[in-house]
Design a protein around this motif. Structure first.
Motif, PDB file in Angstrom:
ATOM      1  N   ASN A 142       3.858   2.976   7.717  1.00  0.00           N
ATOM      2  CA  ASN A 142       3.387   2.333   6.482  1.00  0.00           C
ATOM      3  C   ASN A 142       2.597   3.341   5.635  1.00  0.00           C
ATOM      4  O   ASN A 142       2.448   4.510   6.014  1.00  0.00           O
ATOM      5  CB  ASN A 142       2.530   1.091   6.818  1.00  0.00           C
ATOM      6  N   GLU A 147       0.288  -4.097   3.762  1.00  0.00           N
ATOM      7  CA  GLU A 147       0.949  -2.952   4.397  1.00  0.00           C
ATOM      8  C   GLU A 147       2.420  -3.262   4.656  1.00  0.00           C
ATOM      9  O   GLU A 147       2.779  -4.406   4.984  1.00  0.00           O
ATOM     10  CB  GLU A 147       0.278  -2.593   5.728  1.00  0.00           C
ATOM     11  N   SER A 186      -0.571   3.593   5.030  1.00  0.00           N
ATOM     12  CA  SER A 186      -1.804   4.132   5.635  1.00  0.00           C
ATOM     13  C   SER A 186      -1.488   5.291   6.572  1.00  0.00           C
ATOM     14  O   SER A 186      -2.179   6.317   6.563  1.00  0.00           O
ATOM     15  CB  SER A 186      -2.537   3.049   6.434  1.00  0.00           C
ATOM     16  N   ASP A 187      -0.439   5.128   7.387  1.00  0.00           N
ATOM     17  CA  ASP A 187      -0.033   6.229   8.284  1.00  0.00           C
ATOM     18  C   ASP A 187       0.273   7.484   7.474  1.00  0.00           C
ATOM     19  O   ASP A 187      -0.100   8.602   7.855  1.00  0.00           O
ATOM     20  CB  ASP A 187       1.273   5.887   9.031  1.00  0.00           C
ATOM     21  N   ASN A 216       0.854  -1.174   0.000  1.00  0.00           N
ATOM     22  CA  ASN A 216       0.000   0.000   0.000  1.00  0.00           C
ATOM     23  C   ASN A 216       0.904   1.243   0.000  1.00  0.00           C
ATOM     24  O   ASN A 216       1.717   1.412   0.902  1.00  0.00           O
ATOM     25  CB  ASN A 216      -0.873  -0.036   1.270  1.00  0.00           C
ATOM     26  N   ALA A 274      -3.714   2.815  -3.638  1.00  0.00           N
ATOM     27  CA  ALA A 274      -3.292   2.502  -2.280  1.00  0.00           C
ATOM     28  C   ALA A 274      -4.547   2.293  -1.444  1.00  0.00           C
ATOM     29  O   ALA A 274      -5.577   2.887  -1.676  1.00  0.00           O
ATOM     30  CB  ALA A 274      -2.466   3.644  -1.730  1.00  0.00           C
ATOM     31  N   GLY A 275      -4.478   1.460  -0.477  1.00  0.00           N
ATOM     32  CA  GLY A 275      -5.625   1.205   0.378  1.00  0.00           C
ATOM     33  C   GLY A 275      -5.297  -0.001   1.214  1.00  0.00           C
ATOM     34  O   GLY A 275      -4.631  -0.916   0.739  1.00  0.00           O
ATOM     35  N   SER A 276      -5.710   0.019   2.460  1.00  0.00           N
ATOM     36  CA  SER A 276      -5.277  -1.071   3.329  1.00  0.00           C
ATOM     37  C   SER A 276      -6.086  -2.335   3.050  1.00  0.00           C
ATOM     38  O   SER A 276      -7.129  -2.313   2.412  1.00  0.00           O
ATOM     39  CB  SER A 276      -5.415  -0.667   4.786  1.00  0.00           C
ATOM     40  N   GLN A 336      -0.904   8.550   4.793  1.00  0.00           N
ATOM     41  CA  GLN A 336      -2.099   9.242   4.296  1.00  0.00           C
ATOM     42  C   GLN A 336      -2.660  10.220   5.325  1.00  0.00           C
ATOM     43  O   GLN A 336      -3.410  11.126   4.983  1.00  0.00           O
ATOM     44  CB  GLN A 336      -3.195   8.229   3.916  1.00  0.00           C
ATOM     45  N   LYS A 337      -2.322  10.007   6.609  1.00  0.00           N
ATOM     46  CA  LYS A 337      -2.877  10.869   7.665  1.00  0.00           C
ATOM     47  C   LYS A 337      -2.107  12.182   7.819  1.00  0.00           C
ATOM     48  O   LYS A 337      -2.510  13.071   8.559  1.00  0.00           O
ATOM     49  CB  LYS A 337      -2.860  10.114   9.004  1.00  0.00           C
TER      50      LYS A 337
END
Ligand SMILES: Cc1ncc(COP(=O)(O)O)c(C=O)c1O
Length: 424
Positions: free
Chosen positions: A363, A178, A365-366, A138, A152-154, A368-369
């Motif tokens: 990773n 991930e 996902s992190d 991801n 991307a996407g978990s 993206q925040k």
């Protein structure tokens, strides 16, 4: 700062090429600067403004812009010819260098870009294992070909295309996991027997810099071996950047296949995929997996890449580049902490990235925040104070052997200046 020449040329470019750029990451608002020249760690735009460069063309220029030794190697080669459609001496020397330096590279095949290298490596993994599934991370970027262009996407689920024009069928066999989560990868392999391998950056460099947790890469090596899947390290960024042996040398984990680009072309277009002899012997003309290119192994790029690798192989080069980078990063981290602005700076060797609004990124996902607006504000401030960063918040800041003390001081001071004027 006068930017009228760039503004006008950017307008002209927008009319004749999509977005006014040849690659989307180069676009930013209100208009990208048009660059006239680069010397060492500095670039000059067509209005005559100078910048300390931290983009460094997204990674190839580890010895700096217009390095005299690389420029001479290129001049010497162009006097002899630029492309022959046949083997050439610089290509032989570069292949010798790569296969004797990169742990996984028993054999290597040249290509023209990182995109081509990963495209060929994925085809080779599928051809060798006779399986279809390809796993990617991801947030992992491997260039602009269909198999790896997945949103991307978990979740370890089949991907959906992240670009129009990519048929769903082309990514039906692409799976996402991930980074730093070997368990997620293992459970995917337990459930699915049709996985040819995983293509992954050993250190993520397309969601900022994200480093492996202790033991993660070794665990990925173990899991792939146990399941008969190939481990492909995409070292297009990390190749010859993290050490002479690249990331795999630094972490002591040897993949089955490796892809490279950027530094091995010394600022000129190049790519390569390499790996175990048994797998590489499958490549045409020796085997049934096709890979080809008019400009593959181009002698000018090979001469530039070879000179770059030779410069960096000199004693102490990697150590001093890393020390310089880590001294700068430490100062910037202190400034960030003192300012009270939430964020973090992640770094390894001569790469770093700045995230706002998060304390750690482990990773995709992190990543993206992270606060993209704040990054855009910083980018704008730095640019207008003479420091050129890559415009995207998910890119990497690259240091080079040419970054001098004055440049480091300027980067740190400008970052401190930005933090001071942030409204909390
Ligand atoms: C890890 C990685 N792989 C592949 C590529 C594609 O390389 P190229 O832009 O040379 O096609 C990139 C480009 O930035 C990259 O970062």
């Amino acid at each position: 700062m006068r930017l009228s020449n760039s503004e006008s040329e950017a307008g002209q470019l927008r009319r004749i090429t999509p977005g006014g750029v040849s690659s989307p990451v180069r676009a930013f608002k209100p208009f990208p600067l048009v660059i006239d020249s680069g010397q060492g760690c500095r670039i000059t735009d067509i209005d005559g403004n100078d910048y300390v460069d931290l983009c460094m063309a997204y990674g190839p220029l580890i010895v700096g812009h217009s390095c005299p030794r690389v420029a001479k190697a290129v001049r010497d080669q162009t006097k002899k010819g630029s492309v022959f459609g046949a083997p050439s001496h610089p290509e032989t020397k570069l292949l010798e260098k790569i296969t004797s330096t990169v742990p996984s590279a028993e054999m290597c095949r040249m290509a023209v870009s990182g995109t081509e290298a990963t495209m060929h490596a994925v085809r080779l993994a599928r051809g060798y294992t006779k399986k279809n599934g390809i796993v990617k991370l991801n947030g992992g970027f491997h260039g602009a070909h269909n198999t790896v262009l997945v949103a991307a996407g978990s979740g370890s689920v089949n991907g959906t295309p992240s670009s129009l024009g990519v048929p769903e069928d082309d990514v039906r066999n692409t799976y996402l996991v991930e980074y730093n989560d070997a368990g997620m990868f293992e459970s995917l392999l337990d459930r699915n027997e049709d996985i040819a391998g995983i293509i992954m950056e050993p250190v993520m460099g397309n969601v900022g810099v994200v480093t492996p947790k202790k033991g993660y890469l070794a665990e990925m090596r173990k899991i792939t071996k146990e399941h008969g899947a190939l481990l492909i390290f995409d070292e297009v960024i990390t190749g010859f950047r993290l050490s002479a042996g690249s990331a795999q040398g630094r972490f002591g984990v040897t993949p089955d296949l490796t892809t490279m680009g950027k530094i091995i072309g010394g600022g000129y277009p190049a790519g390569a995929f390499m790996g175990k002899r048994e797998i590489m012997e499958m490549v045409a003309p020796n085997g049934p997996v096709y890979a080809a290119g008019t400009f593959a192994g181009n002698p000018v790029s090979a001469a530039a890449g070879l000179e770059t690798i030779d410069i960096m192989a000199e004693k102490g080069r990697y150590d001093s580049l890393e020390k310089k980078t880590q001294t700068l990063v430490a100062r910037m981290r202190d400034a960030l902490e003192d300012s009270g602005v939430r964020g973090c700076i992640q770094s390894i060797a001569s790469m770093f990235s700045i995230y706002f609004g998060v304390d750690e990124v482990t990773n995709g996902s992190d990543a993206q925040k992270a606060d993209r607006d704040m990054f855009a504000e910083m980018f704008d401030y730095m640019l207008h104070h003479g420091v050129y960063l890559p415009p995207g918040p998910m890119e990497v800041e690259f240091m080079s052997a040419a970054h001098d003390e004055e440049a480091c001081e300027k980067i740190a001071k400008t970052f401190e200046g930005f933090l001071k004027q942030v409204k909390k």
